[in-house]
Design a protein around this motif. Structure first.
Motif, PDB file in Angstrom:
ATOM      1  N   GLU A 159       0.825  -1.206   0.000  1.00 23.35           N
ATOM      2  CA  GLU A 159       0.000   0.000   0.000  1.00 23.35           C
ATOM      3  C   GLU A 159       0.863   1.261   0.000  1.00 23.35           C
ATOM      4  O   GLU A 159       0.505   2.272  -0.622  1.00 23.35           O
ATOM      5  N   LYS A 160       1.990   1.226   0.667  1.00 24.65           N
ATOM      6  CA  LYS A 160       2.886   2.382   0.693  1.00 24.65           C
ATOM      7  C   LYS A 160       3.366   2.714  -0.713  1.00 24.65           C
ATOM      8  O   LYS A 160       3.449   3.896  -1.092  1.00 24.65           O
ATOM      9  N   ILE A 161       3.693   1.700  -1.510  1.00 24.61           N
ATOM     10  CA  ILE A 161       4.089   1.912  -2.902  1.00 24.61           C
ATOM     11  C   ILE A 161       2.907   2.459  -3.696  1.00 24.61           C
ATOM     12  O   ILE A 161       3.044   3.419  -4.475  1.00 24.61           O
ATOM     13  N   ALA A 162       1.737   1.884  -3.510  1.00 27.01           N
ATOM     14  CA  ALA A 162       0.552   2.272  -4.276  1.00 27.01           C
ATOM     15  C   ALA A 162       0.191   3.734  -4.082  1.00 27.01           C
ATOM     16  O   ALA A 162      -0.202   4.421  -5.031  1.00 27.01           O
ATOM     17  N   GLN A 163       0.331   4.229  -2.877  1.00 25.20           N
ATOM     18  CA  GLN A 163      -0.063   5.607  -2.584  1.00 25.20           C
ATOM     19  C   GLN A 163       0.755   6.635  -3.358  1.00 25.20           C
ATOM     20  O   GLN A 163       0.329   7.777  -3.511  1.00 25.20           O
ATOM     21  N   GLY A 164       1.906   6.223  -3.873  1.00 27.28           N
ATOM     22  CA  GLY A 164       2.737   7.137  -4.654  1.00 27.28           C
ATOM     23  C   GLY A 164       2.580   6.988  -6.155  1.00 27.28           C
ATOM     24  O   GLY A 164       3.270   7.675  -6.913  1.00 27.28           O
ATOM     25  N   LEU A 165       1.667   6.124  -6.601  1.00 26.32           N
ATOM     26  CA  LEU A 165       1.504   5.870  -8.029  1.00 26.32           C
ATOM     27  C   LEU A 165       0.450   6.783  -8.656  1.00 26.32           C
ATOM     28  O   LEU A 165      -0.482   7.237  -7.995  1.00 26.32           O
ATOM     29  N   LYS A 166       0.608   7.022  -9.960  1.00 29.58           N
ATOM     30  CA  LYS A 166      -0.259   7.957 -10.669  1.00 29.58           C
ATOM     31  C   LYS A 166      -1.731   7.557 -10.620  1.00 29.58           C
ATOM     32  O   LYS A 166      -2.616   8.403 -10.524  1.00 29.58           O
ATOM     33  N   GLN A 167      -2.010   6.253 -10.723  1.00 25.08           N
ATOM     34  CA  GLN A 167      -3.402   5.814 -10.768  1.00 25.08           C
ATOM     35  C   GLN A 167      -4.134   5.996  -9.443  1.00 25.08           C
ATOM     36  O   GLN A 167      -5.369   5.959  -9.397  1.00 25.08           O
ATOM     37  N   TYR A 168      -3.372   6.196  -8.364  1.00 28.07           N
ATOM     38  CA  TYR A 168      -3.989   6.379  -7.049  1.00 28.07           C
ATOM     39  C   TYR A 168      -3.723   7.768  -6.492  1.00 28.07           C
ATOM     40  O   TYR A 168      -3.749   7.969  -5.275  1.00 28.07           O
ATOM     41  N   ARG A 169      -3.484   8.716  -7.388  1.00 27.42           N
ATOM     42  CA  ARG A 169      -3.241  10.091  -6.949  1.00 27.42           C
ATOM     43  C   ARG A 169      -4.443  10.633  -6.185  1.00 27.42           C
ATOM     44  O   ARG A 169      -5.565  10.632  -6.679  1.00 27.42           O
ATOM     45  N   GLY A 170      -4.205  11.075  -4.966  1.00 25.87           N
ATOM     46  CA  GLY A 170      -5.278  11.533  -4.096  1.00 25.87           C
ATOM     47  C   GLY A 170      -5.678  10.503  -3.064  1.00 25.87           C
ATOM     48  O   GLY A 170      -6.190  10.848  -1.999  1.00 25.87           O
ATOM     49  N   TRP A 171      -5.467   9.225  -3.371  1.00 28.32           N
ATOM     50  CA  TRP A 171      -5.764   8.105  -2.467  1.00 28.32           C
ATOM     51  C   TRP A 171      -7.158   8.245  -1.860  1.00 28.32           C
ATOM     52  O   TRP A 171      -7.347   8.321  -0.647  1.00 28.32           O
ATOM     53  N   VAL A 252      -9.585  15.495 -21.590  1.00 35.15           N
ATOM     54  CA  VAL A 252     -10.102  15.572 -20.230  1.00 35.15           C
ATOM     55  C   VAL A 252      -8.946  15.817 -19.275  1.00 35.15           C
ATOM     56  O   VAL A 252      -7.789  15.521 -19.591  1.00 35.15           O
ATOM     57  N   PRO A 253      -9.212  16.369 -18.101  1.00 41.08           N
ATOM     58  CA  PRO A 253      -8.139  16.540 -17.111  1.00 41.08           C
ATOM     59  C   PRO A 253      -7.691  15.203 -16.551  1.00 41.08           C
ATOM     60  O   PRO A 253      -8.408  14.197 -16.645  1.00 41.08           O
ATOM     61  N   GLY A 254      -6.491  15.195 -15.972  1.00 39.51           N
ATOM     62  CA  GLY A 254      -6.009  13.974 -15.333  1.00 39.51           C
ATOM     63  C   GLY A 254      -4.955  13.265 -16.149  1.00 39.51           C
ATOM     64  O   GLY A 254      -4.513  13.731 -17.203  1.00 39.51           O
ATOM     65  N   ASN A 255      -4.550  12.103 -15.672  1.00 45.96           N
ATOM     66  CA  ASN A 255      -3.509  11.311 -16.310  1.00 45.96           C
ATOM     67  C   ASN A 255      -4.101  10.087 -17.007  1.00 45.96           C
ATOM     68  O   ASN A 255      -5.287  10.061 -17.324  1.00 45.96           O
ATOM     69  N   HIS A 256      -3.289   9.086 -17.232  1.00 45.27           N
ATOM     70  CA  HIS A 256      -3.702   7.868 -17.938  1.00 45.27           C
ATOM     71  C   HIS A 256      -4.926   7.227 -17.302  1.00 45.27           C
ATOM     72  O   HIS A 256      -5.712   6.570 -17.980  1.00 45.27           O
ATOM     73  N   TRP A 257      -5.092   7.421 -15.997  1.00 43.14           N
ATOM     74  CA  TRP A 257      -6.229   6.872 -15.263  1.00 43.14           C
ATOM     75  C   TRP A 257      -7.212   8.001 -14.918  1.00 43.14           C
ATOM     76  O   TRP A 257      -7.616   8.159 -13.760  1.00 43.14           O
ATOM     77  N   ALA A 258      -7.616   8.763 -15.917  1.00 37.79           N
ATOM     78  CA  ALA A 258      -8.495   9.917 -15.685  1.00 37.79           C
ATOM     79  C   ALA A 258      -9.775   9.524 -14.961  1.00 37.79           C
ATOM     80  O   ALA A 258     -10.306  10.290 -14.155  1.00 37.79           O
ATOM     81  N   PHE A 259     -10.289   8.330 -15.206  1.00 38.39           N
ATOM     82  CA  PHE A 259     -11.531   7.868 -14.576  1.00 38.39           C
ATOM     83  C   PHE A 259     -11.360   7.624 -13.085  1.00 38.39           C
ATOM     84  O   PHE A 259     -12.356   7.509 -12.356  1.00 38.39           O
ATOM     85  N   LEU A 260     -10.106   7.559 -12.606  1.00 37.01           N
ATOM     86  CA  LEU A 260      -9.845   7.396 -11.173  1.00 37.01           C
ATOM     87  C   LEU A 260      -9.416   8.697 -10.512  1.00 37.01           C
ATOM     88  O   LEU A 260      -9.731   8.930  -9.343  1.00 37.01           O
ATOM     89  N   VAL A 261      -8.682   9.538 -11.241  1.00 33.77           N
ATOM     90  CA  VAL A 261      -8.135  10.744 -10.613  1.00 33.77           C
ATOM     91  C   VAL A 261      -8.965  12.000 -10.900  1.00 33.77           C
ATOM     92  O   VAL A 261      -8.899  12.976 -10.148  1.00 33.77           O
ATOM     93  N   GLU A 262      -9.743  11.984 -11.983  1.00 34.31           N
ATOM     94  CA  GLU A 262     -10.646  13.109 -12.308  1.00 34.31           C
ATOM     95  C   GLU A 262     -11.984  12.535 -12.796  1.00 34.31           C
ATOM     96  O   GLU A 262     -12.410  12.795 -13.929  1.00 34.31           O
ATOM     97  N   PRO A 263     -12.655  11.751 -11.964  1.00 29.86           N
ATOM     98  CA  PRO A 263     -13.819  11.001 -12.432  1.00 29.86           C
ATOM     99  C   PRO A 263     -14.993  11.866 -12.877  1.00 29.86           C
ATOM    100  O   PRO A 263     -15.728  11.464 -13.797  1.00 29.86           O
TER     101      PRO A 263
END
Length: 277
Positions: A159-171, A252-263
């Motif tokens: 989880e510590k690694i995940a929290q720093g990844l782009k797809q989980y930005r904002g956690w 759209v705003p956000g990164n490759h995982w826009a549906f997770l970071v700018e839903p």
């Protein structure tokens, strides 16, 4: 809230999430190393207007993980069987990243299945030169969606690694839930992704050798281009503009995982496109 269903296909179990409040069919395909729950926000947003199915593709999530059988042809056979099981002749179909390339290949082979096609920041749409295979060990180490494959000594380390990844930005709560659902404790006590390495290796080989678009398609298509996504140049967009004759491109705003970071913006963009169909 969606319900989880299971479809038995010969020696394979295909798990999927279902929002079944309306009749218009919509099929959502996740990207590499993800699972169907990544569409939770979009599913909730569109549930009143669409019958939505979000499968865990083989080798991912709660679906079966055979030792081999991870070519595009295998995934298309699974999806054809799923459509038949649902009684769907066609559907609005969207895919993200590798799932977008899968959707494009499927559309090329069976365009009659598609009411519309939504491609979300596709990944390696063209066939790649054979020498590119030499970069796989590097890609496996640097690609954000593969950094949580493990092994990790415990869940907290993962989880510590995940929290720093782009797809989980904002956690967010949803992002945390998606991450948790994609992880498991292995037989040796370590933790890692439910996505398995045999699937990773076979998928990457197929992504390199198979072109995603090979002939013109008239299917109404939405290309979603995140501002911090993979497809930022005109050269990258050229294959889509060449082969997709009914193409709409939306940033759209956000990164490759826009549906997770700018839903919110992402969901509105998809709804706006589908409402015109």
């Amino acid at each position: 809230m969606p319900t989880r269903q299971t479809l038995n296909l010969n020696n394979l179990q295909l798990s999927y999430l279902e929002w079944n409040q309306a009749e218009t069919p919509l099929l959502a395909l996740h990207g590499l190393a993800d699972h169907g729950l990544v569409w939770s926000s979009l599913g909730d947003y569109l549930a009143a207007e669409y019958h939505i199915i979000a499968p865990d593709l083989r080798g991912h999530g709660e679906s079966s993980k055979p030792p081999q059988g991870y070519r595009f042809i295998d995934y298309i056979q699974d999806l054809e069987a799923l459509m038949n099981h649902l009684g769907w002749k066609n559907a609005h179909i969207l895919g993200h990243s590798w799932g977008a390339k899968l959707a494009a290949i499927w559309a090329t082979q069976h365009p009659e299945r598609f009411r519309s096609l939504t491609l979300i920041d596709p990944f390696f749409i063209d066939k790649m030169p054979s020498w590119f295979n030499l970069t796989f060990p590097i890609l496996y180490q640097v690609l954000p969606f593969l950094k949580v494959m493990g092994p990790f000594p415990n869940y907290q380390a993962a989880e510590k690694i995940a929290q720093g990844l782009k797809q989980y930005r904002g956690w967010t709560i949803l992002q945390q839930q998606i991450f948790q659902e994609g992880m498991e404790q292995k037989a040796d006590g370590t933790w890692g992704s439910k996505f398995i390495k045999p699937a990773r290796d076979e998928i990457f080989e197929d992504v390199m050798r198979v072109a995603g678009l090979t002939k013109p398609l008239d299917i109404p298509t939405l290309f979603i281009k995140p501002k911090q996504g993979l497809n930022r140049t005109e050269w990258q967009l050229k294959p889509y503009k060449t082969y997709l004759k009914n193409l709409q491109i939306e940033e759209v705003p956000g990164n490759h995982w826009a549906f997770l970071v700018e839903p919110e913006a992402f969901n509105q963009t998809v709804k706006g496109f589908l409402s015109k169909m």
